[in-house]
Design an enzyme around this catalytic site. Structure first.
Site, mmCIF file in Angstrom:
data_model
loop_
_atom_site.group_PDB
_atom_site.id
_atom_site.type_symbol
_atom_site.label_atom_id
_atom_site.label_comp_id
_atom_site.label_asym_id
_atom_site.label_seq_id
_atom_site.Cartn_x
_atom_site.Cartn_y
_atom_site.Cartn_z
ATOM 1 N N HIS A 62 -7.674 1.787 -31.605
ATOM 2 C CA HIS A 62 -7.652 3.181 -31.992
ATOM 3 C C HIS A 62 -6.037 3.454 -32.498
ATOM 4 O O HIS A 62 -5.881 4.241 -33.398
ATOM 5 C CB HIS A 62 -7.880 3.940 -30.885
ATOM 6 C CG HIS A 62 -8.103 5.393 -30.977
ATOM 7 N ND1 HIS A 62 -9.389 6.053 -31.552
ATOM 8 C CD2 HIS A 62 -7.288 6.437 -30.769
ATOM 9 C CE1 HIS A 62 -9.149 7.440 -31.624
ATOM 10 N NE2 HIS A 62 -7.723 7.497 -31.283
ATOM 11 N N GLU A 63 -5.248 3.114 -31.678
ATOM 12 C CA GLU A 63 -3.594 3.434 -31.949
ATOM 13 C C GLU A 63 -3.230 2.800 -33.003
ATOM 14 O O GLU A 63 -2.476 3.405 -33.912
ATOM 15 C CB GLU A 63 -2.809 3.259 -30.744
ATOM 16 C CG GLU A 63 -3.049 3.914 -29.321
ATOM 17 C CD GLU A 63 -3.170 5.476 -29.671
ATOM 18 O OE1 GLU A 63 -2.304 5.984 -30.510
ATOM 19 O OE2 GLU A 63 -3.642 6.184 -28.948
ATOM 20 N N GLU A 71 -9.024 11.875 -35.349
ATOM 21 C CA GLU A 71 -9.835 11.009 -34.418
ATOM 22 C C GLU A 71 -10.789 10.129 -35.001
ATOM 23 O O GLU A 71 -11.199 9.136 -34.410
ATOM 24 C CB GLU A 71 -10.242 11.945 -33.358
ATOM 25 C CG GLU A 71 -8.947 12.475 -32.487
ATOM 26 C CD GLU A 71 -8.162 11.359 -31.948
ATOM 27 O OE1 GLU A 71 -8.676 10.715 -30.968
ATOM 28 O OE2 GLU A 71 -6.983 11.092 -32.157
ATOM 29 N N HIS A 108 -4.463 4.661 -36.027
ATOM 30 C CA HIS A 108 -3.631 5.989 -35.969
ATOM 31 C C HIS A 108 -2.225 5.624 -37.087
ATOM 32 O O HIS A 108 -1.940 6.351 -37.803
ATOM 33 C CB HIS A 108 -3.133 6.422 -34.852
ATOM 34 C CG HIS A 108 -4.203 7.444 -34.279
ATOM 35 N ND1 HIS A 108 -4.626 8.437 -35.143
ATOM 36 C CD2 HIS A 108 -4.480 7.653 -32.874
ATOM 37 C CE1 HIS A 108 -5.704 9.008 -34.206
ATOM 38 N NE2 HIS A 108 -5.848 8.515 -33.045
HETATM 39 ZN ZN LIG Z 1 -6.739 9.316 -31.197
#
Ligand SMILES: [Zn+2]
Length: 261
Positions: free
Chosen positions: A127-128, A192, A131
């Protein structure tokens, strides 16, 4: 004379607007980003160095090695294996994680301890990584507190296009301001959802079970941080039931690219 100045200002604004709206190559979404991609690496490095001088950052030891092993495996199959990726552990009892522009990722010690299963931790790291690849840090800072600064700076930069010293000074000031914004500002909902989707594809391609991403978010929603409140992670990565439902709905796509090792 006044007319000419106003004309110039309009020109700068138009140039800035055109320069700052880019189409993300991975998602196809239009993003308003005032920071040029070429600056991501330097900004992320400066911000990480700042964190290292202020927080107990671990780059060696079993926890750091575990995060680095998982991170390197996912980064290698991401859309930006060319980033200067760095994965560190911050030795604080906080459930948090963040990514800086250019691929600097921090996972807090409590997060590492809470998820001893690599597939679960891979969901956080994936997830990071997403991003960072999708430039969400630069985007959130651009949207927020820095917009005015950058507008002023753009005027300055145009006026002093040949003055390298001034541009460098300016870049450093922006870097310091941005370092705070990258870590503290909450991501928007669209970011997100993107990070969930792209991050889960990445983890699956790297050989981590994408079904664990759903488990991770469910667990996170029920967890408390040291102060008895919701995990710090959720304040910068706002979540809700729709996110989990979206992951579940897309699970066949994730399982299709899942290559267990
Ligand atoms: Zn996030």
């Amino acid at each position: 004379m006044m007319m000419v100045k106003r004309f110039a200002l309009v020109g700068i604004m138009a140039w800035l607007a055109a320069a700052c709206v880019t189409t993300n190559e991975v998602t196809g979404r239009s993003q308003f980003i005032t920071i040029p991609p070429a600056q991501d690496d330097a900004l992320g490095l400066e911000a990480m160095n700042q964190v290292k001088s202020e927080a107990p950052v671990r780059t060696t030891g079993p926890d750091a090695r575990r995060v680095q092993r998982i991170g390197a495996r996912i980064a290698a199959i991401s859309d930006r294996p060319d980033f200067n990726w760095e994965f560190v552990v911050i030795d604080e009892p906080v459930l948090n994680a963040w990514a800086l522009p250019g691929g600097k990722v921090a996972i807090y010690k409590k997060m590492v301890d809470t998820f001893p299963e690599d597939d679960m931790l891979a969901a956080v790291i994936g997830h990071e990584i997403a991003h960072a690849v999708l430039r969400h840090g630069a985007e959130q800072v651009s949207r927020g507190q820095l917009t005015n600064t950058v507008l002023a700076a753009a005027g300055l930069a145009v006026g002093a296009a040949t003055g390298d010293g001034q541009s460098t000074q300016l870049a450093m000031t922006l870097g310091t301001l941005a370092a705070q914004g990258f870590v503290m500002l909450p991501h928007g909902r669209a970011m997100e959802l993107e990070a969930d989707h792209v991050g889960t594809i990445y983890m699956a391609k790297a050989g981590y079970d994408p079904r664990r991403a759903v488990d991770l978010w469910r667990r996170m929603q029920t967890m408390k941080d040291g102060n008895g409140g919701p995990p710090a992670f959720l304040s910068t990565h706002p979540t809700d039931d729709k996110r989990i439902a979206r992951l579940e709905a897309n699970m066949p796509d994730y399982l299709a690219v899942y290559a267990p090792r």
